[in-house]
Design a protein around this motif. Structure first.
Motif, PDB file in Angstrom:
ATOM      1  N   LEU A  96       0.840  -1.210   0.000  1.00 44.39           N
ATOM      2  CA  LEU A  96       0.000   0.000   0.000  1.00 44.39           C
ATOM      3  C   LEU A  96       0.872   1.257   0.000  1.00 44.39           C
ATOM      4  O   LEU A  96       0.580   2.233  -0.683  1.00 44.39           O
ATOM      5  CB  LEU A  96      -0.943   0.002   1.211  1.00 44.39           C
ATOM      6  N   MET A  97       1.946   1.217   0.777  1.00 50.64           N
ATOM      7  CA  MET A  97       2.826   2.395   0.862  1.00 50.64           C
ATOM      8  C   MET A  97       3.589   2.630  -0.438  1.00 50.64           C
ATOM      9  O   MET A  97       3.827   3.776  -0.822  1.00 50.64           O
ATOM     10  CB  MET A  97       3.790   2.239   2.031  1.00 50.64           C
ATOM     11  N   VAL A  98       3.982   1.547  -1.089  1.00 52.98           N
ATOM     12  CA  VAL A  98       4.625   1.687  -2.404  1.00 52.98           C
ATOM     13  C   VAL A  98       3.610   2.261  -3.394  1.00 52.98           C
ATOM     14  O   VAL A  98       3.914   3.140  -4.192  1.00 52.98           O
ATOM     15  CB  VAL A  98       5.189   0.327  -2.873  1.00 52.98           C
ATOM     16  N   ASP A  99       2.377   1.784  -3.298  1.00 48.91           N
ATOM     17  CA  ASP A  99       1.306   2.325  -4.136  1.00 48.91           C
ATOM     18  C   ASP A  99       1.120   3.823  -3.848  1.00 48.91           C
ATOM     19  O   ASP A  99       0.763   4.596  -4.739  1.00 48.91           O
ATOM     20  CB  ASP A  99       0.011   1.555  -3.849  1.00 48.91           C
ATOM     21  N   ALA A 100       1.397   4.207  -2.616  1.00 48.15           N
ATOM     22  CA  ALA A 100       1.268   5.617  -2.215  1.00 48.15           C
ATOM     23  C   ALA A 100       2.480   6.450  -2.631  1.00 48.15           C
ATOM     24  O   ALA A 100       2.533   7.643  -2.353  1.00 48.15           O
ATOM     25  CB  ALA A 100       1.048   5.719  -0.706  1.00 48.15           C
TER      26      ALA A 100
END
Lengths: 202, 202
Positions: A96-100
């Motif tokens: 999710l953080m990489v997606d962010a």
């Protein structure tokens, strides 16, 4: 209402995606997965590398036992199934953080190859960088910053990685750092250089 | 080795914290928690607001059922305990992302006051902004974008919020948006205005 209608359509067609975040941040996202024995220096290296990346304007976040075990995984213990679920959740949060748009640094012993590979499989090619902090067991045990090896040798902790539980070293990590008497600044310099070689840092 | 030693100390004294991230991003982090009935327009409003915030250089991320249920919470079903754990994890991920400097937008029905307040309690004052998307049930049911109300009325879905399960409206939400025939652009404008009034947007 025309403007509202038009904007409605535009918004839905152009949701904020990875490309938009990368353009805003000036760098692509990434997961740097630090694996190695307890006391190998994973967290220290990851923290120091984060410092350097932040100084260069990279949006970073460091995931480790401290900020995960007390919150997201506070319902989990240390039995094998719980440790597995702990790592699975860390991988999903990192996703999710990489997606962010962030460059995520994760520092976990993560001793089993299959578990690390399961996390790798959740990411696109080149987005998951395995950093094997290869510190000799003797050096880790000599440091023993949390006194865990002492307890493991005394039988107070069971299934301790490197003592009575295996550490499955990565076969083809993107980065391998032999961290035996290596000054921290030198370690960070090597990591930065390796990241540049992998084309994930300008 | 002097430099390395010095840098080691500096790194450890100045870990990258919220202040450092806020300085790099040019804005403080925040959690905008959108709550409201199914079909109330939470996700659409949150997505459109994210678009506007991103355009202004704000680092954002939108958490909703789509990106959480398929990964982090893929082990959970829809029984009451699972729904509770789902929201708890969303709150914890949002906390990590706020710690990472992001303005997080979360869009979940989240019908129970106690669950929303439990998430609020994990954040510092002013960091959690509850956005009550107050759309009349009749309007939600008339839209019924996923056909869920129809199924709930037919008894094919049980415990559906607003039909045979309660929605506990926020008592003191930071922002309340009556979303009945409101053009999307107007809704976003009102949200931006409210965020400015709360002092969380420049």
């Amino acid at each position: 209402m025309d403007k509202a209608t038009t904007e409605h359509i535009v918004w839905h067609q152009h949701a904020i995606d990875r490309a938009a975040r990368a353009a805003l941040n000036g760098h692509p996202p990434l997961l740097l997965w630090f694996t190695g024995l307890s006391g190998s220096g994973k967290s220290t290296l990851a923290g120091a590398l984060e410092h350097e990346l932040h100084r260069r304007g990279v949006r970073t976040y460091l995931l480790d036992g401290d900020n995960v075990r007390h919150g997201l995984c506070s319902d989990l213990g240390f039995a094998p199934a719980d440790r597995q679920e702990n790592l699975r959740r860390v991988g999903e949060v990192a996703k999710l953080m990489v997606d962010a748009g962030l460059v995520v640094l994760a520092a976990f012993v993560s001793p089993y190859r299959a578990e690390r590979d399961a996390i790798r499989a959740r990411f696109a090619d080149g987005e998951f960088i395995e950093v094997f902090v290869d510190t000799p067991l003797a050096a880790c045990e000599a440091r023993d910053p949390k006194g865990l090896y002492k307890k493991a040798r005394a039988g107070e902790i069971r299934h301790f990685t490197g003592i009575d539980d295996p550490y499955e070293a990565p076969l083809q990590p993107e980065i391998r750092l032999v961290n035996d008497n290596l000054p921290l600044a030198e370690g960070v310099a090597r990591l930065l250089s390796a990241l540049q070689q992998h084309g994930v840092l300008p």
